[in-house]
Design a protein around this motif. Structure first.
Motif, PDB file in Angstrom:
ATOM      1  N   ASN A 112       0.145   4.324   2.093  1.00 64.08           N
ATOM      2  CA  ASN A 112       1.026   3.226   1.664  1.00 64.08           C
ATOM      3  C   ASN A 112       0.510   1.874   2.165  1.00 64.08           C
ATOM      4  O   ASN A 112       0.633   0.866   1.488  1.00 64.08           O
ATOM      5  CB  ASN A 112       2.455   3.472   2.142  1.00 64.08           C
ATOM      6  N   CYS A 113      -0.082   1.877   3.362  1.00 67.04           N
ATOM      7  CA  CYS A 113      -0.661   0.639   3.907  1.00 67.04           C
ATOM      8  C   CYS A 113      -1.805   0.145   3.029  1.00 67.04           C
ATOM      9  O   CYS A 113      -1.888  -1.046   2.716  1.00 67.04           O
ATOM     10  CB  CYS A 113      -1.215   0.882   5.305  1.00 67.04           C
ATOM     11  N   ALA A 114      -2.679   1.057   2.642  1.00 63.92           N
ATOM     12  CA  ALA A 114      -3.832   0.673   1.813  1.00 63.92           C
ATOM     13  C   ALA A 114      -3.355   0.059   0.500  1.00 63.92           C
ATOM     14  O   ALA A 114      -3.891  -0.954   0.043  1.00 63.92           O
ATOM     15  CB  ALA A 114      -4.710   1.888   1.553  1.00 63.92           C
ATOM     16  N   VAL A 115      -2.325   0.661  -0.066  1.00 67.75           N
ATOM     17  CA  VAL A 115      -1.780   0.136  -1.333  1.00 67.75           C
ATOM     18  C   VAL A 115      -1.240  -1.274  -1.117  1.00 67.75           C
ATOM     19  O   VAL A 115      -1.470  -2.181  -1.918  1.00 67.75           O
ATOM     20  CB  VAL A 115      -0.679   1.081  -1.878  1.00 67.75           C
ATOM     21  N   GLN A 116      -0.538  -1.468   0.011  1.00 67.95           N
ATOM     22  CA  GLN A 116       0.020  -2.800   0.310  1.00 67.95           C
ATOM     23  C   GLN A 116      -1.067  -3.849   0.522  1.00 67.95           C
ATOM     24  O   GLN A 116      -0.950  -4.986   0.077  1.00 67.95           O
ATOM     25  CB  GLN A 116       0.861  -2.729   1.580  1.00 67.95           C
ATOM     26  N   VAL A 117      -2.127  -3.460   1.241  1.00 63.13           N
ATOM     27  CA  VAL A 117      -3.206  -4.410   1.541  1.00 63.13           C
ATOM     28  C   VAL A 117      -3.884  -4.882   0.254  1.00 63.13           C
ATOM     29  O   VAL A 117      -4.287  -6.032   0.136  1.00 63.13           O
ATOM     30  CB  VAL A 117      -4.237  -3.756   2.502  1.00 63.13           C
TER      31      VAL A 117
END
Lengths: 121, 229
Positions: free
Chosen positions: B191-196
């Motif tokens: 989810n972090c990668a998607v947000q970044v």
């Protein structure tokens, strides 16, 4: 009065829904199934079982693309080919590596380098 | 009552118009992405500056999947490892973070390289806080095409209708195959990668939106976007 409030509430809800729809990104391009998890499990614990799970995942992804592009994601055919080649199934391995280049011509330089490295071993 | 409804509709129109006229859109925040049009992206293993072992591997795979979903040809970590196995020069993300990438373009026809530094990682019951420094650099010109430098809060799972999802895919398998802490960490980093990457213009495989997302509002305009080295 209560009826009007309900109407306003519904209108607000509908407006929010419309706004959120315009902001939302499109649906996923690829069907990944459980690739992320299976790959992590294989990396952390490379057993026969986790390797077979990864193989099954490659086949799932290869055969079962249901999302927008309906094409296997970048790298998956090459990864599967690499696995087969390293197991000694060199013909099928090379075939999948070449399929990667057919699906994604921009991968040619990198995949060719990988094939050369494998054949030099 | 009619007056109230009119007022409400007027408010909605004002809100809508004000959000559309935002200064920060993808076109002016990440103009070099539209100029250079990268297709192939090589992902270097994230530089882990935390004391959490192994988080860089989870992030590497998460960023690979997220970049593919953005419409780019991203090389998977497994392929990168094989590719770098005979040439350790490529593998050194630290030295190439600000170094010369022209060899990547000349020898491997790579358009851009993605570098990620993980400065801190804190996992709790509902998700993770990860402090990132992420930059996509052109292998042709060395310029920074996209950057993201701030802390991200990501939930371990997003819930829809009682089912956990990540990448829009049901995640029951996480619960069956991995212990809770590991699965939470894995979902959170995805989810972090998607947000970044959420503000990154889409690549050529996202055909519907490719080249047409210049006016999409950047979701995190507070962080300054560095456009050139």
């Amino acid at each position: 009065m209560g009826h009007c409030r309900m109407k306003i509430g519904l209108l607000a809800l509908f407006s929010l829904l419309m706004i959120s729809c315009t902001v939302m990104e499109d649906a996923p391009l690829y069907t990944w199934y459980d690739y992320g998890v299976v790959r992590a499990r294989y990396r952390k614990d490379s057993t026969v079982e986790s390797k077979e799970a990864l193989r099954a995942e490659y086949i799932n992804i290869w055969l079962g693309q249901k999302t927008r592009r309906k094409v296997v994601p970048p790298g998956i055919a090459a990864e599967y080919g690499l696995m087969l080649y390293k197991e000694g199934n060199t013909q099928d391995g090379l075939s999948y590596l070449r399929k990667e280049m057919e699906l994604y011509p921009e991968s040619k330089a990198c995949v060719s380098k990988i094939i050369n490295q494998l054949q030099e071993k | 009552m009619k007056r109230n409804i009119s007022l409400f509709v007027l408010c909605l129109v004002i809100i809508g118009l004000s959000s559309c006229s935002g200064k920060y859109v993808r076109g002016n925040s990440f103009g070099l992405m539209y100029e250079e049009k990268p297709v192939t992206v090589l992902l270097f293993p994230p530089i882990n500056q935390t004391e959490v072992p192994g988080v860089e591997h989870d992030l590497w795979e998460a960023f690979y999947m997220a970049m593919c979903e953005k419409g780019y040809y991203a090389f998977s970590p497994a392929l990168c490892c094989e590719l770098f196995s005979k040439d350790s020069l490529y593998y050194n993300a630290d030295s190439l973070y600000e170094g010369d990438l022209s060899r990547l373009h000349a020898e491997l026809e790579v358009d851009a390289a993605l570098f990620v530094k993980v400065k801190s990682f804190r996992l709790d019951k509902t998700g993770a806080n990860i402090d990132f420094e992420c930059r996509l650099r052109s292998a042709k010109s060395g310029r920074i095409l996209y950057s993201y430098d701030k802390e991200v809060r990501a939930f371990a799972a997003t819930f829809s209708g009682g089912r956990a999802f990540a990448f829009g895919v049901p995640m029951e398998f996480f619960l069956q195959q991995l212990d809770a802490a590991t699965s939470d960490k894995l979902i959170a980093v995805h989810n972090c990668a998607v947000q970044v990457l959420v503000d990154m213009p889409v690549g050529k495989y996202s055909k519907k939106r490719y080249g047409k997302d210049r006016n999409v509002i950047v979701s995190s305009p507070k962080h300054e976007v560095e456009l050139r080295l």
